[in-house]
Design a protein around this motif. Structure first.
Motif, short mmCIF file in Angstrom:
data_model
loop_
_atom_site.label_atom_id
_atom_site.label_comp_id
_atom_site.label_asym_id
_atom_site.label_seq_id
_atom_site.Cartn_x
_atom_site.Cartn_y
_atom_site.Cartn_z
N GLY A 46 0.91 -1.27 0.09
CA GLY A 46 0.05 -0.14 -0.06
C GLY A 46 0.59 1.32 -0.04
N ILE A 47 2.12 1.19 -0.23
CA ILE A 47 2.91 2.43 -0.17
C ILE A 47 3.09 2.59 -1.69
CG2 ILE A 47 5.37 3.31 0.21
CD1 ILE A 47 3.70 3.20 2.72
N ALA A 48 2.78 4.07 -1.89
CA ALA A 48 3.00 4.42 -3.35
C ALA A 48 4.08 5.48 -3.33
CB ALA A 48 1.68 5.20 -3.97
N VAL A 49 4.94 5.71 -4.09
CA VAL A 49 5.67 6.96 -4.29
C VAL A 49 5.08 7.75 -5.48
CG1 VAL A 49 7.88 7.70 -5.15
CG2 VAL A 49 7.92 5.50 -4.18
N ARG A 72 -4.95 1.98 5.94
CA ARG A 72 -5.00 2.49 7.13
C ARG A 72 -4.04 2.10 8.32
NH1 ARG A 72 -9.77 5.19 7.30
NH2 ARG A 72 -11.55 4.71 5.90
N SER A 73 -3.35 1.09 8.00
CA SER A 73 -2.18 0.54 8.90
C SER A 73 -1.03 1.31 8.67
CB SER A 73 -2.32 -1.12 8.78
OG SER A 73 -3.42 -1.68 8.89
N ASP A 74 -0.20 1.39 9.66
CA ASP A 74 1.02 2.08 9.56
C ASP A 74 2.14 0.92 8.89
OD1 ASP A 74 0.10 4.04 11.20
OD2 ASP A 74 1.06 3.47 13.12
N ARG A 75 3.07 1.70 8.15
CA ARG A 75 3.88 0.77 7.34
C ARG A 75 5.33 1.25 7.44
NH1 ARG A 75 0.41 -2.73 6.82
NH2 ARG A 75 -0.98 -2.71 5.00
N THR A 76 6.22 0.19 7.82
CA THR A 76 7.80 0.58 8.12
C THR A 76 8.21 0.51 6.83
OG1 THR A 76 7.43 -0.63 10.27
CG2 THR A 76 9.86 -0.08 8.98
N VAL A 77 9.09 1.51 6.25
CA VAL A 77 9.59 1.36 4.95
C VAL A 77 11.33 1.71 5.19
CG1 VAL A 77 9.82 2.58 2.64
CG2 VAL A 77 7.55 2.68 3.83
N PHE A 78 11.87 0.76 4.66
CA PHE A 78 13.44 0.73 4.47
C PHE A 78 13.64 1.33 3.14
CE2 PHE A 78 11.99 -2.47 7.75
CZ PHE A 78 12.83 -2.19 8.93
N TYR A 79 14.64 2.14 2.98
CA TYR A 79 15.00 2.78 1.72
C TYR A 79 16.32 3.38 1.61
CZ TYR A 79 14.57 7.48 3.69
OH TYR A 79 14.85 8.59 4.49
N GLN A 99 15.42 3.90 7.71
CA GLN A 99 14.03 3.04 8.15
C GLN A 99 13.20 4.41 8.52
OE1 GLN A 99 14.37 0.37 11.37
NE2 GLN A 99 12.20 0.77 11.87
N MET A 100 11.77 4.28 8.13
CA MET A 100 10.80 5.06 8.28
C MET A 100 9.51 4.74 8.61
SD MET A 100 9.92 8.27 5.55
CE MET A 100 9.50 7.06 4.35
N THR A 101 8.58 5.12 9.24
CA THR A 101 7.44 4.77 9.58
C THR A 101 6.51 5.56 8.87
OG1 THR A 101 7.78 3.87 11.65
CG2 THR A 101 5.60 4.40 11.08
N VAL A 102 5.61 5.22 7.90
CA VAL A 102 4.85 5.97 7.07
C VAL A 102 3.28 5.75 7.93
CG1 VAL A 102 3.35 6.63 5.02
CG2 VAL A 102 6.01 6.03 5.12
N LEU A 103 2.61 6.50 8.68
CA LEU A 103 1.27 6.32 9.24
C LEU A 103 0.31 5.77 8.25
CD1 LEU A 103 1.59 9.12 11.84
CD2 LEU A 103 2.29 6.74 12.18
N GLY A 104 -0.89 5.28 8.70
CA GLY A 104 -1.85 5.07 7.79
C GLY A 104 -2.59 6.27 7.22
N LEU A 105 -2.68 6.15 6.03
CA LEU A 105 -3.37 7.28 5.36
C LEU A 105 -2.37 8.51 5.28
CD1 LEU A 105 -7.26 6.91 6.10
CD2 LEU A 105 -6.04 6.15 4.07
N GLY A 106 -1.19 8.42 5.69
CA GLY A 106 -0.24 9.57 5.75
C GLY A 106 0.90 9.60 4.40
N ARG A 123 18.04 5.64 -8.62
CA ARG A 123 17.12 4.66 -8.39
C ARG A 123 16.78 4.63 -6.83
NH1 ARG A 123 17.30 4.82 -12.68
NH2 ARG A 123 17.14 3.31 -14.46
N LEU A 124 15.42 4.58 -6.30
CA LEU A 124 15.07 4.60 -4.96
C LEU A 124 14.64 3.00 -4.84
CD1 LEU A 124 14.02 5.64 -2.10
CD2 LEU A 124 11.82 6.28 -3.69
N GLU A 125 15.49 2.37 -3.89
CA GLU A 125 15.48 1.00 -3.43
C GLU A 125 14.54 1.09 -2.31
OE1 GLU A 125 19.41 -0.47 -3.17
OE2 GLU A 125 19.13 -1.14 -5.04
N MET A 126 13.58 0.18 -2.16
CA MET A 126 12.47 0.18 -0.99
C MET A 126 12.05 -1.32 -0.74
SD MET A 126 9.75 3.26 -2.44
CE MET A 126 8.34 2.10 -1.48
N ASN A 127 12.08 -1.30 0.60
CA ASN A 127 11.48 -2.63 1.06
C ASN A 127 10.24 -2.20 2.10
OD1 ASN A 127 11.07 -5.39 1.74
ND2 ASN A 127 12.61 -5.33 3.40
N VAL A 128 9.42 -2.56 2.15
CA VAL A 128 8.04 -2.07 2.89
C VAL A 128 7.55 -3.45 3.71
CG1 VAL A 128 5.82 -1.18 2.82
CG2 VAL A 128 7.37 -0.65 1.14
#
Length: 131
Positions: A46-49, A72-79, A99-106, A123-128
């Motif tokens: 559910g994470i979109a750039v 709606r759930s928080d996600r942890t993004v490694f980038y 590491q960064m937390t993206v809050l639900g709907l944030g 390149r933006l490398e991401m692991n969610v």
């Protein structure tokens, strides 16, 4: 069909499947122009750039990327950002994972600066991961 035509048809079908698999790796809410700069490791969860801004300041590339959590759930993004020269080789030693937390709907904005003026692409490398 001749063996040559059969082989060609198999090749076309294979590359069509590979193309579909690669096109489905990015989140549908990520524009294709931005998705070409994102290397997603695993599911986007559910994470979109949504947007990526790339400018050159004093002959050094600077990037800002907006990540939106569509759920709606928080996600942890490694980038991390991987900077590339004009032939696609990595410039510099490479960034460490952040590491960064993206809050639900944030939404969160991440920023980076190229290590040298030789960088012309990234390149933006991401692991969610779900929390």
């Amino acid at each position: 069909m001749t063996p040559r035509h059969t082989l060609a048809a198999i090749g076309v079908a294979f590359w069509a499947l590979v193309g579909c698999a690669q096109a489905q790796q990015h989140d549908p809410a990520t524009p294709l122009a931005v998705a070409s700069k994102v290397a997603l490791r695993g599911d986007a969860h559910g994470i979109a750039v949504r947007e990526m801004r790339l400018v050159r300041k004093n002959d050094i590339l600077v990037v800002q990327a907006d990540m939106a959590n569509m759920g709606r759930s928080d996600r942890t993004v490694f980038y991390r950002f991987r900077w590339l020269d004009n032939v696609g080789n990595q410039v510099g030693d490479g960034e460490s994972w952040k590491q960064m937390t993206v809050l639900g709907l944030g939404q969160q904005t991440v920023k980076s600066v190229a290590p040298t003026g030789a960088a012309v692409d990234l390149r933006l490398e991401m692991n969610v991961e779900p929390r």
